[in-house]
Enzyme design. Structure first.
Site, PDB file in Angstrom:
ATOM      1  N   SER A 123      26.855  43.838 102.760  1.00  0.00           N
ATOM      2  CA  SER A 123      26.441  42.748 101.869  1.00  0.00           C
ATOM      3  C   SER A 123      25.973  43.413 100.581  1.00  0.00           C
ATOM      4  CB  SER A 123      25.312  41.919 102.505  1.00  0.00           C
ATOM      5  OG  SER A 123      24.159  42.716 102.680  1.00  0.00           O
TER       6      SER A 123
ATOM      7  N   LEU B 144      19.247  40.004 103.961  1.00  0.00           N
ATOM      8  CA  LEU B 144      19.630  39.255 102.752  1.00  0.00           C
ATOM      9  C   LEU B 144      20.926  39.757 102.127  1.00  0.00           C
ATOM     10  CD1 LEU B 144      16.179  38.901 100.928  1.00  0.00           C
ATOM     11  CD2 LEU B 144      17.299  37.275 102.468  1.00  0.00           C
TER      12      LEU B 144
ATOM     13  N   HIS C 209      25.692  47.662 106.490  1.00  0.00           N
ATOM     14  CA  HIS C 209      24.750  47.441 107.588  1.00  0.00           C
ATOM     15  C   HIS C 209      25.168  48.208 108.836  1.00  0.00           C
ATOM     16  CE1 HIS C 209      22.520  44.007 105.813  1.00  0.00           C
ATOM     17  NE2 HIS C 209      23.646  43.848 105.143  1.00  0.00           N
TER      18      HIS C 209
ATOM     19  N   LEU D 261      28.612  50.407 110.795  1.00  0.00           N
ATOM     20  CA  LEU D 261      29.973  50.872 111.106  1.00  0.00           C
ATOM     21  C   LEU D 261      29.950  51.151 112.594  1.00  0.00           C
ATOM     22  CD1 LEU D 261      32.767  52.403 110.724  1.00  0.00           C
ATOM     23  CD2 LEU D 261      31.398  54.439 110.280  1.00  0.00           C
TER      24      LEU D 261
ATOM     25  N   TYR E 238      28.243  61.294 107.831  1.00  0.00           N
ATOM     26  CA  TYR E 238      28.440  60.578 106.572  1.00  0.00           C
ATOM     27  C   TYR E 238      28.606  61.538 105.396  1.00  0.00           C
ATOM     28  CZ  TYR E 238      27.529  56.167 108.935  1.00  0.00           C
ATOM     29  OH  TYR E 238      27.620  55.081 109.768  1.00  0.00           O
TER      30      TYR E 238
HETATM   31  C1  COA Z   1      29.537  57.025 114.799  1.00  0.00           C
HETATM   32  C2  COA Z   1      30.928  56.435 115.026  1.00  0.00           C
HETATM   33  C3  COA Z   1      31.133  55.258 114.072  1.00  0.00           C
HETATM   34  C4  COA Z   1      31.974  57.517 114.740  1.00  0.00           C
HETATM   35  O1  COA Z   1      33.266  56.948 114.784  1.00  0.00           O
HETATM   36  P1  COA Z   1      34.512  57.782 115.403  1.00  0.00           P
HETATM   37  O2  COA Z   1      35.726  57.017 115.116  1.00  0.00           O
HETATM   38  O3  COA Z   1      34.256  58.090 116.830  1.00  0.00           O
HETATM   39  O4  COA Z   1      34.412  59.130 114.530  1.00  0.00           O
HETATM   40  P2  COA Z   1      35.200  60.503 114.757  1.00  0.00           P
HETATM   41  O5  COA Z   1      36.466  60.262 115.457  1.00  0.00           O
HETATM   42  O6  COA Z   1      35.181  61.224 113.448  1.00  0.00           O
HETATM   43  O7  COA Z   1      34.388  61.407 115.768  1.00  0.00           O
HETATM   44  C5  COA Z   1      33.114  61.280 116.082  1.00  0.00           C
HETATM   45  C6  COA Z   1      32.166  61.882 115.025  1.00  0.00           C
HETATM   46  O8  COA Z   1      31.064  61.006 114.907  1.00  0.00           O
HETATM   47  C7  COA Z   1      29.862  61.740 114.757  1.00  0.00           C
HETATM   48  N1  COA Z   1      29.008  61.365 115.901  1.00  0.00           N
HETATM   49  C8  COA Z   1      29.227  60.330 116.748  1.00  0.00           C
HETATM   50  N2  COA Z   1      28.218  60.255 117.639  1.00  0.00           N
HETATM   51  C9  COA Z   1      27.379  61.241 117.344  1.00  0.00           C
HETATM   52  C10 COA Z   1      26.165  61.683 117.895  1.00  0.00           C
HETATM   53  N3  COA Z   1      25.593  61.084 118.960  1.00  0.00           N
HETATM   54  N4  COA Z   1      25.549  62.756 117.340  1.00  0.00           N
HETATM   55  C11 COA Z   1      26.093  63.383 116.283  1.00  0.00           C
HETATM   56  N5  COA Z   1      27.250  63.017 115.709  1.00  0.00           N
HETATM   57  C12 COA Z   1      27.880  61.951 116.237  1.00  0.00           C
HETATM   58  C13 COA Z   1      30.251  63.211 114.768  1.00  0.00           C
HETATM   59  O9  COA Z   1      30.417  63.616 113.418  1.00  0.00           O
HETATM   60  C14 COA Z   1      31.584  63.211 115.483  1.00  0.00           C
HETATM   61  O10 COA Z   1      32.431  64.253 115.074  1.00  0.00           O
HETATM   62  P3  COA Z   1      32.458  65.600 115.979  1.00  0.00           P
HETATM   63  O11 COA Z   1      32.881  65.134 117.344  1.00  0.00           O
HETATM   64  O12 COA Z   1      33.456  66.445 115.277  1.00  0.00           O
HETATM   65  O13 COA Z   1      31.073  66.151 115.953  1.00  0.00           O
HETATM   66  C15 COA Z   1      31.125  55.999 116.512  1.00  0.00           C
HETATM   67  O14 COA Z   1      30.786  57.081 117.326  1.00  0.00           O
HETATM   68  C16 COA Z   1      30.310  54.800 116.893  1.00  0.00           C
HETATM   69  O15 COA Z   1      30.734  53.665 116.738  1.00  0.00           O
HETATM   70  N6  COA Z   1      29.094  55.031 117.433  1.00  0.00           N
HETATM   71  C17 COA Z   1      28.219  53.985 117.854  1.00  0.00           C
HETATM   72  C18 COA Z   1      27.729  53.177 116.684  1.00  0.00           C
HETATM   73  C19 COA Z   1      27.039  54.016 115.614  1.00  0.00           C
HETATM   74  O16 COA Z   1      26.227  54.910 115.906  1.00  0.00           O
HETATM   75  N7  COA Z   1      27.353  53.698 114.345  1.00  0.00           N
HETATM   76  C20 COA Z   1      26.819  54.393 113.182  1.00  0.00           C
HETATM   77  C21 COA Z   1      25.509  53.846 112.740  1.00  0.00           C
HETATM   78  S1  COA Z   1      25.653  52.292 111.907  1.00  0.00           S
END
Ligand code: COA
Length: 209
Positions: free
Chosen positions: A100, A114, A125, A127, A171
């Protein structure tokens, strides 16, 4: 906007720093009466339950908290669907972003609920990627698509998000910079605030928010 979102997901450049427009990807073989193999589009209120199912597994089952409750998901998807993006595989939601607008340089507790239409900060917010689709690069690809898409929206100057400290390297790899500790806390959870410049000269984008 629709044209940009309908292309099949493209891989981000290795640096995560995207400077070119999205390639237009042709859909390949058109199949009739079947759901598209892969589709990226803005979400709407009808997608709220699918969003929340992913959140439930990703957050609530882990910490008991989640970034957006079901009514808040519906709220943002009704108010500002253009700040969301969903990745669907054969009609099933596999990853999403909900955002948002926010009108201050730093996030505050009100930013969690908001939408400030005059703001220039796209507040991301959440991902999240469905459990069975993680570790395939989908999260970074969707984020890269979203950041590119934001450049097409008027007045968006930067993207901001708050994350737990363990996700800062994740990130950073996508080009986000650390702004510092976030003023917002949720229960015992504290967050790092990060930003990604959207507009301005390429030099500015690389070096500041
Ligand atoms: C974080 C998230 C969005 C990553 O999406 P993804 O498509 O799996 O991303 P990637 O394929 O690049 O691989 C996972 C990467 O996420 C990061 N990651 C995920 N979980 C992690 C954890 N518990 N600790 C540290 N890094 C983490 C790492 O950078 C990891 O890469 P690595 O395996 O080389 O270390 C996904 O794990 C997810 O949906 N997690 C639950 C929700 C969440 O935490 N969202 C983010 C906060 S809003």
């Amino acid at each position: 906007i629709a044209r940009i979102l309908s292309a099949a997901p493209a891989r981000p450049p290795p640096s995560g720093e995207a400077t070119q427009a999205l390639p237009s990807v042709s859909p390949g073989i058109q199949r009739r009466h079947t759901l598209p193999a892969s589709e990226v589009r803005p979400l709407n209120a009808q997608d709220a339950v699918s969003v929340f199912e992913i959140e439930r597994e990703a957050f609530i089952s882990v910490s008991g908290e989640c970034p957006l409750h079901l009514d808040e998901v519906r709220h943002f998807l009704t108010l500002c669907p253009e700040f969301s993006m969903g990745w669907f595989e054969e009609g099933r939601l596999v990853a999403f972003i909900i955002g948002s607008l926010w009108d201050r340089d730093r996030l505050a507790t009100e930013a969690l609920t908001l939408h400030k239409p005059r703001g220039s900060n796209a507040h991301i917010h959440v991902l999240a990627v469905h459990r069975t689709f993680r570790q395939q690069g989908k999260g970074p690809i969707l984020m890269w698509r979203y950041l590119q898409y934001l450049r097409c929206l008027p007045n968006v100057r930067r993207a901001v998000l708050m994350c737990e400290d363990f996700l800062v390297p994740f990130y950073r790899k996508m080009g986000f910079k650390v702004l510092g500790r976030c003023a917002v806390t949720v229960g015992a959870l504290t967050f790092t605030e990060m930003c990604y410049p959207i507009s301005g000269h390429a030099y500015m984008r690389r070096n500041s928010c």
